[in-house]
Design a protein around this motif. Structure first.
Motif, PDB file in Angstrom:
ATOM      1  N   UNK A  29     -33.869 -24.918  12.200  1.00  0.00           N
ATOM      2  CA  UNK A  29     -32.905 -25.611  11.340  1.00  0.00           C
ATOM      3  C   UNK A  29     -31.885 -26.358  12.194  1.00  0.00           C
ATOM      4  N   UNK A  30     -30.970 -27.036  11.529  1.00  0.00           N
ATOM      5  CA  UNK A  30     -30.017 -27.885  12.255  1.00  0.00           C
ATOM      6  C   UNK A  30     -28.673 -27.207  12.492  1.00  0.00           C
ATOM      7  N   UNK A  31     -28.630 -25.892  12.377  1.00  0.00           N
ATOM      8  CA  UNK A  31     -27.402 -25.166  12.679  1.00  0.00           C
ATOM      9  C   UNK A  31     -27.213 -25.126  14.190  1.00  0.00           C
TER      10      UNK A  31
ATOM     11  N   UNK B 228     -26.377 -24.155  18.000  1.00  0.00           N
ATOM     12  CA  UNK B 228     -26.494 -22.926  18.798  1.00  0.00           C
ATOM     13  C   UNK B 228     -25.125 -22.261  18.905  1.00  0.00           C
ATOM     14  N   UNK B 229     -25.013 -20.943  18.947  1.00  0.00           N
ATOM     15  CA  UNK B 229     -26.116 -19.977  19.019  1.00  0.00           C
ATOM     16  C   UNK B 229     -26.616 -19.500  17.657  1.00  0.00           C
ATOM     17  N   UNK B 230     -26.275 -20.216  16.570  1.00  0.00           N
ATOM     18  CA  UNK B 230     -26.676 -19.787  15.230  1.00  0.00           C
ATOM     19  C   UNK B 230     -27.988 -20.420  14.762  1.00  0.00           C
ATOM     20  N   UNK B 231     -28.621 -21.242  15.614  1.00  0.00           N
ATOM     21  CA  UNK B 231     -29.884 -21.882  15.247  1.00  0.00           C
ATOM     22  C   UNK B 231     -30.932 -20.837  14.868  1.00  0.00           C
ATOM     23  N   UNK B 232     -31.681 -21.129  13.811  1.00  0.00           N
ATOM     24  CA  UNK B 232     -32.675 -20.175  13.317  1.00  0.00           C
ATOM     25  C   UNK B 232     -34.067 -20.793  13.331  1.00  0.00           C
ATOM     26  N   UNK B 233     -35.060 -19.969  13.631  1.00  0.00           N
ATOM     27  CA  UNK B 233     -36.443 -20.356  13.380  1.00  0.00           C
ATOM     28  C   UNK B 233     -36.704 -20.173  11.891  1.00  0.00           C
ATOM     29  N   UNK B 234     -37.414 -21.128  11.294  1.00  0.00           N
ATOM     30  CA  UNK B 234     -37.698 -21.047   9.864  1.00  0.00           C
ATOM     31  C   UNK B 234     -39.170 -21.386   9.609  1.00  0.00           C
TER      32      UNK B 234
ATOM     33  N   UNK C 109     -37.298 -37.188  14.183  1.00  0.00           N
ATOM     34  CA  UNK C 109     -38.286 -36.584  15.079  1.00  0.00           C
ATOM     35  C   UNK C 109     -37.723 -35.297  15.668  1.00  0.00           C
ATOM     36  N   UNK C 110     -38.611 -34.405  16.028  1.00  0.00           N
ATOM     37  CA  UNK C 110     -38.228 -33.130  16.630  1.00  0.00           C
ATOM     38  C   UNK C 110     -39.029 -32.963  17.915  1.00  0.00           C
ATOM     39  N   UNK C 111     -38.568 -33.596  18.988  1.00  0.00           N
ATOM     40  CA  UNK C 111     -39.361 -33.634  20.226  1.00  0.00           C
ATOM     41  C   UNK C 111     -39.658 -32.257  20.819  1.00  0.00           C
ATOM     42  N   UNK C 112     -38.720 -31.312  20.713  1.00  0.00           N
ATOM     43  CA  UNK C 112     -38.971 -29.984  21.274  1.00  0.00           C
ATOM     44  C   UNK C 112     -40.127 -29.303  20.542  1.00  0.00           C
TER      45      UNK C 112
END
Length: 239
Positions: free
Chosen positions: A14-16, A18-24, A83-86
């Motif tokens: 998601x677009x939160x 770091x360090x709150x980024x989550x896998x979804x 786009x999400x290059x990573x």
């Protein structure tokens, strides 16, 4: 008793910040794998994809609301894209590594498009502006609702499908795949959009443009059954 195959599932982020980024990842991807007889595991992004490839028996590359960088398929972007290059780099490395090891790969929606790119194909960047007479492939409705027909147009090496059969599927995409020597077109919609593909050689490598994880179409179980059968066979050979 045979061991259930381990299926790696690629998540989004998601677009939160770091360090709150989550896998979804939607639950129905994992549920579909479970129902078809596999054990789903989520694969966090990482540089060392070999560690995953040494353990999984199948790779599920999920869809997502973003686009692949056109430079990866030898084109220039014709409009601004999200786009999400990573994520794309991670999934591309997984697909290429899985293909090298003959690990079964199933690409769904964006995952099918990236599989096509890895097999040497190119994309139609925007269906409405590039395909004359195309109907809506990204309708404003839930993916639990079917949207249009797809016709099976060629024999599959791995899926139990009959040429000439028509199914009604859901649809959530604005880009599509062009034909290529690296894969066979398995299914098309009435407006000529490629809806399913399969690598011409090697192990199981199939992409579908619709979303079979919703179980909205009669064709969906054939996709999951073929994928999990291939994963089970890979598991039996590898161990």
């Amino acid at each position: 008793m045979s061991r259930k195959p381990l299926v790696g599932i690629t998540p989004d982020i998601n677009d939160i910040a770091a360090p709150e980024t989550e896998y979804v990842v939607r639950r129905n991807y994992a549920d579909a794998v479970l129902y078809a007889g596999g054990i789903p595991v989520i694969l966090p992004f990482g540089a060392d994809v070999n560690a995953y490839l040494e353990r999984i028996d199948g790779l599920l590359v999920t869809g997502g609301m973003f686009d692949i960088d056109p430079q990866l398929y030898r084109q220039t972007a014709r409009k601004p894209y999200i786009m999400k290059p990573e994520r794309t780099a991670f999934e591309k490395a997984l697909i290429e590594g899985a293909r090298a090891k003959n690990i079964p790969v199933l690409g769904i929606c964006n995952g099918m498009q990236l599989l096509a790119v890895c097999l040497g194909g190119e994309l139609i960047q925007d269906i409405p502006s590039e395909i004359e007479g195309a109907f809506e492939h990204k309708p404003a409705q839930s993916a639990t609702i079917t949207q249009h027909d797809v016709e099976i147009v060629s024999h599959s090496r791995h899926l139990s499908l009959s040429s000439g059969t028509t199914y009604v599927v859901n649809s959530v995409h604005h880009q599509s795949v062009l034909s290529s020597e690296g894969y066979d077109v398995l299914a098309v919609s009435p407006d000529s959009v490629v809806e399913a593909l399969e690598a011409v050689d090697g192990g199981f490598a199939v992409g579908v443009q619709w979303h079979p994880e919703y179980g909205a179409s009669q064709i969906d179980m054939a996709v999951w059954s073929g994928f999990l059968t291939a994963a089970q066979q890979y598991s039996s050979r590898a161990r």
